[in-house]
Design a protein around this motif. Structure first.
Motif, mmCIF file in Angstrom:
data_model
loop_
_atom_site.group_PDB
_atom_site.id
_atom_site.type_symbol
_atom_site.label_atom_id
_atom_site.label_comp_id
_atom_site.label_asym_id
_atom_site.label_seq_id
_atom_site.Cartn_x
_atom_site.Cartn_y
_atom_site.Cartn_z
ATOM 1 N N GLU A 124 -6.618 2.126 1.554
ATOM 2 C CA GLU A 124 -5.633 1.066 1.436
ATOM 3 C C GLU A 124 -6.287 -0.294 1.677
ATOM 4 O O GLU A 124 -7.454 -0.379 2.023
ATOM 5 N N GLN B 16 4.493 1.586 1.248
ATOM 6 C CA GLN B 16 5.467 1.698 0.164
ATOM 7 C C GLN B 16 6.481 2.799 0.469
ATOM 8 O O GLN B 16 7.691 2.614 0.329
ATOM 9 N N ASP C 72 0.828 -1.203 0.000
ATOM 10 C CA ASP C 72 0.000 0.000 0.000
ATOM 11 C C ASP C 72 0.862 1.253 0.000
ATOM 12 O O ASP C 72 1.984 1.230 0.497
ATOM 13 N N VAL C 73 0.305 2.368 -0.519
ATOM 14 C CA VAL C 73 1.139 3.567 -0.659
ATOM 15 C C VAL C 73 1.817 4.017 0.616
ATOM 16 O O VAL C 73 2.996 4.375 0.601
ATOM 17 N N SER C 74 1.106 4.010 1.742
ATOM 18 C CA SER C 74 1.737 4.546 2.947
ATOM 19 C C SER C 74 2.861 3.616 3.398
ATOM 20 O O SER C 74 3.882 4.060 3.914
ATOM 21 N N SER D 92 2.813 10.587 0.950
ATOM 22 C CA SER D 92 3.665 9.398 0.784
ATOM 23 C C SER D 92 3.881 9.058 -0.678
ATOM 24 O O SER D 92 4.598 8.126 -0.987
ATOM 25 N N ARG E 139 -1.664 6.702 14.396
ATOM 26 C CA ARG E 139 -0.680 7.048 13.367
ATOM 27 C C ARG E 139 -0.653 8.552 13.102
ATOM 28 O O ARG E 139 0.089 9.004 12.242
ATOM 29 N N ILE F 110 3.294 7.516 6.289
ATOM 30 C CA ILE F 110 2.507 7.530 7.511
ATOM 31 C C ILE F 110 3.095 6.440 8.392
ATOM 32 O O ILE F 110 3.211 5.297 7.957
#
Lengths: 330, 346
Positions: free
Chosen positions: B58, A187, A183-185, B272, B305, B286
């Motif tokens: 996500e 990644q 997932d992007v975060s 991100s 977070r 994050i």
């Protein structure tokens, strides 16, 4: 003289199939400077993973040379390669299938150390200490040392893969799509980790990906591949500012920017990647290209340096003038 | 309720489009022996004809479960729709029997699944698979249905002659086009696309997305685009709902969410991503991970977070609030009049 850790010369890898010969990697040459990152981009089937595997001899090249640190490793025996593999490691794409589900984190990370007898004579405790150190390095909580891969999420698994690769103190790592399953975060966490490790340990990377925004962020130089061949090679900033090859242009225009009105019409390519089986002796991009000149069918174009360090393989690009005429679909 | 009606009448002057999809207070759980997975926790959104909404989030945010619930296809057991209502073109999806549902699925609302490799039947020619959906919903003969299948294939850019080919004879991008042809064969009012281009290469993704955009405009189809890719949303959607741990934490028009980002999680998502035009900028991931959906915290699910979290965030669950007519955010810090996030870097 550049300090090249890897030199690849005219590397070819063909696979024989009942339908003909697949030209997975066809006459690719490049160098990677010590401590730098070479990004390799291209779509599925362009030969980027095969290239990575051949360089560290997980597969044996059909022809060509791979020179690591001044030594030709193309013809080393398996026994000799075993020693070499301390320096040459790989991180795989899929953190789900690249870890043995029946081994704990401790067993996975210590396996290369034990197999290569890197800590011969030291106690089990010392090996465990080393594994814990590695877990710290990649940001894995030490309490997970006895966990199995299925208990962990993708980001953590990929960290195990990185720790395993680092366990032999490598100098050069092939990163084969290390973040595309994440997932992007997450990644971003892993990309930052890889960058920090490079700084601390002076690692050299070959970074294989299909994600152009990641490759731009990560690489010093970029190699664009299409059907087994390099079509363009340049420093990252140059490539993104001034892409020359029609395929590179289309690839860059297909990037979707997360901004309102950030995506004006892209250059759309006709059709799909043609077959790599017995490709005809012409520019391999011809059938999808919008810029065709009369020489396109005359053999595969060589890489030409059109400005310092910027190489393009296109018949229609001449060193004296690099403007292409759009000939199709006007 | 009366107020909303009034508002709607007021808005009707500018927007006469019919609302085709309405999801209200939806709660979906997977009840297992050991634990209960709280997959979707009280989400609401609506869609007018021709509109496109992006559900962003996500893995594990509850996007796909939401899509399945809209079709009343949540696997049961273990899935249970605990609460809420779903209206598709006026049909109450959660209180219809299977026969009636089958009339609606594929006809009024269709879905494209993520993986084109596994969503086609390998032993049927693709033309037959498209024709099947036409035959089920319309009063046509088999050969008329097959003719329509050929028409649909050509519409998605595949030569009609290939209707007699099997899925394995097509590439990934072509298979996804076939899946889209099946979904659009009966001209549905709503199309749900679950990560339709994630399995495709960039240049093929670009082809498929522009084709979807053209078809959407041509048939005035409403689109629910489920994706983790903020770039895909920017290209395809006019509304966005950002999901986290089963809740919509920020929603609004594309401009609202992208240009005046409010929620710390949305900010984190944007920051991100590597910037194409600014290589020097550092990635700001994050920290940490999404909470375990079987043990969601009592307060804000993102608090752990979140760099702006205060003690209160761990105790109290934030409700969604409107900051203008279209833009909602669920964050307690906005109780403080001068609170603002650091913002998305350019």
């Amino acid at each position: 003289m550049a300090d090249n850790i890897i030199e690849v010369k005219n590397l070819k890898k063909y696979f024989k199939t009942p339908h003909g010969t697949v030209h997975a990697v066809d006459d690719v040459s490049f160098n990677i400077e010590r401590g730098k990152t070479l990004g390799v981009v291209g779509e599925s089937g362009c030969g980027k993973s095969t290239l990575g595997r051949n360089i560290i001899r997980l597969q044996d090249p059909t022809a060509g040379q791979v020179i690591y640190d001044g030594q030709d490793i193309t013809d080393l025996s398996n026994q000799q390669m075993k020693r070499m593999r301390h320096d040459l490691q790989i991180i795989f794409q899929d953190p789900y299938s690249s870890l043995n589900p029946r081994k704990t984190v401790m067993e996975i990370i210590s396996e290369p150390i034990l197999f290569n007898k890197l800590m011969k004579g030291s106690s089990k405790q010392d090996v465990e200490k080393r594994v814990r150190e590695l877990m710290d390095t990649v940001g894995l909580a030490q309490r997970l040392i006895n966990s199995y891969p299925h208990e962990l999420d993708g980001g953590r698994r990929q960290r195990i893969g990185i720790a395993r690769a680092l366990s032999l103190n490598p100098k050069f790592i092939v990163c084969d799509e290390p973040v595309s399953a994440l997932d992007v975060s997450i990644q971003a966490q892993v990309l930052n980790l890889l960058k920090d490790l490079q700084k601390e340990m002076g690692l050299t990377y070959m970074f294989i990906t299909h994600d152009l925004s990641v490759v731009n962020y990560f690489s010093d130089d970029i190699l664009v591949m299409y059907l087994g061949m390099v079509v363009e090679k340049a420093p990252a900033e140059v490539l993104f500012k001034n892409p020359i090859h029609p395929y590179t242009k289309a690839l860059l225009s297909a990037i979707l920017v997360p901004k309102v009105n950030g995506n004006p019409d892209h250059i759309s390519l006709r059709g799909e990647v043609t077959s790599p089986i017995n490709p005809p002796d012409e520019c391999r991009f011809t059938r999808r290209c919008d810029y065709i000149c009369d020489t396109c069918k005359a053999g595969t174009p060589p890489l030409i340096e059109i400005e310092p360090n910027h190489f393009v393989a296109c018949h229609c690009v001449k060193p004296e003038g690099i403007t292409l005429q759009r000939t199709v679909g006007v | 309720m009366n107020e909303t009606l009034k508002n709607n009448t007021a808005a009707a002057e500018v927007d006469t489009r019919e609302t085709v999809l309405e999801v209200k207070d939806l709660v979906v759980q997977y009840v297992l022996k050991e634990a209960t997975v709280e997959a979707v926790n009280d989400i609401s959104f609506s869609l007018k004809e021709g509109e496109a909404i992006g559900l962003v989030g996500e893995t594990g945010a509850g996007k796909t479960t939401t899509a399945l619930a809209i079709l009343n296809l949540v696997p049961d057991p273990p899935g249970v729709i605990q609460q809420g209502s779903i209206s598709v073109c006026g049909n109450d999806m959660l209180n219809l029997d299977v026969k009636e549902l089958q009339k609606i699925r594929g006809k009024d609302i269709a879905m494209i699944f993520q993986d084109p490799m596994t969503s086609l039947n390998p032993v049927l020619v693709v033309g037959e698979q498209i024709a099947e959906s036409v035959r089920l919903h319309e009063d046509v003969t088999a050969s008329q249905a097959f003719d329509r299948a050929i028409e649909m294939l050509e519409l998605v850019g595949i030569p009609g002659a290939r209707a007699h080919d099997y899925p394995h004879q097509f590439s990934g991008g072509m298979k996804q086009r076939v899946v889209i042809a099946i979904a659009l064969a009966c001209n549905p009012k709503i199309l749900i696309a679950d990560e339709p281009t994630t399995a495709l290469d960039v240049t093929i993704q670009a082809q498929v997305l522009s084709m979807m955009n053209d078809l959407k405009e041509k048939f005035n189809t409403a689109l629910v685009m489920i994706t983790h890719d903020l770039g895909v949303v920017a290209k395809m959607c006019d509304k966005v709902a950002v999901m986290y741990a089963g809740r919509i934490i920020e929603s609004g028009t594309l401009e609202d969410v992208y240009n005046t980002t409010l929620h710390p999680y949305t900010e984190g998502l944007f920051n991100s991503l590597p910037r194409i035009n600014n290589k020097g900028s550092e990635l700001k991931p994050i920290p940490g991970m999404m909470p375990d959906p079987t043990r969601l915290p009592k307060g804000c699910a993102f608090a752990e977070r979140c760099k702006y979290a205060t003690e209160r965030c761990f105790e109290e669950r934030p409700a969604s609030r409107y900051v203008n007519e279209t833009h909602t955010v669920a964050c307690l810090r906005y109780d403080e009049p001068d609170f603002h996030i650091e913002g998305v870097e350019d």
